[in-house]
Design an enzyme around this catalytic site. Structure first.
Site, PDB file in Angstrom:
ATOM      1  N   ASP A   1      -7.860  -1.436  -0.117  1.00 40.49           N
ATOM      2  CA  ASP A   1      -6.602  -1.668  -0.821  1.00 40.49           C
ATOM      3  C   ASP A   1      -6.853  -2.667  -1.955  1.00 40.49           C
ATOM      4  O   ASP A   1      -7.228  -2.287  -3.051  1.00 40.49           O
ATOM      5  CB  ASP A   1      -5.560  -2.181   0.179  1.00 40.49           C
ATOM      6  CG  ASP A   1      -4.196  -2.355  -0.447  1.00 40.49           C
ATOM      7  OD1 ASP A   1      -3.866  -1.601  -1.370  1.00 40.49           O
ATOM      8  OD2 ASP A   1      -3.449  -3.252  -0.009  1.00 40.49           O
TER       9      ASP A   1
ATOM     10  N   HIS B   1      -6.608  -1.045  -5.262  1.00 41.40           N
ATOM     11  CA  HIS B   1      -5.810  -1.819  -6.216  1.00 41.40           C
ATOM     12  C   HIS B   1      -6.647  -2.705  -7.119  1.00 41.40           C
ATOM     13  O   HIS B   1      -6.195  -3.098  -8.184  1.00 41.40           O
ATOM     14  CB  HIS B   1      -4.787  -2.680  -5.468  1.00 41.40           C
ATOM     15  CG  HIS B   1      -3.716  -1.868  -4.816  1.00 41.40           C
ATOM     16  ND1 HIS B   1      -2.920  -2.348  -3.802  1.00 41.40           N
ATOM     17  CD2 HIS B   1      -3.303  -0.584  -5.032  1.00 41.40           C
ATOM     18  CE1 HIS B   1      -2.066  -1.412  -3.417  1.00 41.40           C
ATOM     19  NE2 HIS B   1      -2.287  -0.330  -4.145  1.00 41.40           N
TER      20      HIS B   1
END
Length: 199
Positions: free
Chosen positions: A119, A142
């Site tokens: 992530d 991300h």
């Protein structure tokens, strides 16, 4: 290949927020041979941390592979003088909030030569200072994040963050500073240099 795995039923309420927990251990070395595997069986959890280090000074973590983590792969809280290297982390793209390395209230951190498809690859939160990140391959995911800072109208401070010579592959945000409206504090002395982006 050595595989460390534990069934969900073996967990207790006492350790419900992390899987492997180390607290107040100075000079700790956690070293794999880059073939050992930590399988977090994350799809049934995704609300916990796989490996947490709290108040561990002079910490060295190297040569581990992680797949399917429950939440954060490695959490570093209240630590000083930390060297993290040669970690390899992979999670399914649909997994929620499975950060690679999550840091808070810690200082003098060196992260280098790691590969993370998570992530946030690295998330640096309140009370973090003097972090050097070099030669990290990050993505998809991300990217590398400072924050979130100021959530719930809190005062958060992060400083001395330097990211260099790293590669971002298919990340949503690359490198970013995340803040919440109404919070206070600062994020200062931050540099992103000589990084490449293949988005």
């Amino acid at each position: 290949m050595a595989i460390f795995s534990e069934s969900k039923s073996a967990w207790t309420i006492k350790r419900k927020y992390e899987w492997l927990y180390f607290q107040k251990v100075d000079g700790l070395n956690v070293v794999g041979n880059e073939q050992g595997l930590i399988d977090g069986q994350g799809s049934s959890w995704w609300l916990k941390s796989a490996m947490r280090f709290s108040s561990c000074n002079n910490l060295y973590v190297s040569g581990l592979q992680y797949i399917n983590s429950q939440k954060n792969h490695v959490s570093v809280n209240g630590c000083d003088e930390v060297n993290i290297t040669k970690l390899h982390m992979i999670v399914p793209q649909e997994s929620p909030n499975t950060d690679g390395i999550d840091i808070s209230h810690s200082t003098n951190i060196h992260i280098h030569d790691c590969t993370m498809a998570t992530d946030d690859c690295i998330a640096m939160n309140r009370g973090t200072s003097d972090v050097i990140i070099t030669q990290v391959t990050c993505g998809p995911g991300h990217g590398i994040s400072i924050g979130s800072l100021g959530k719930d109208v809190q005062t958060d401070e992060v400083q001395g963050i330097h990211v260099s010579n790293s590669i971002l592959n298919g990340t949503d945000n690359g490198m970013r500073i995340k803040t919440w409206q109404g919070g206070s504090g600062f994020a200062r002395n931050i540099s992103f240099t000589d990084n490449s982006n293949s988005n």
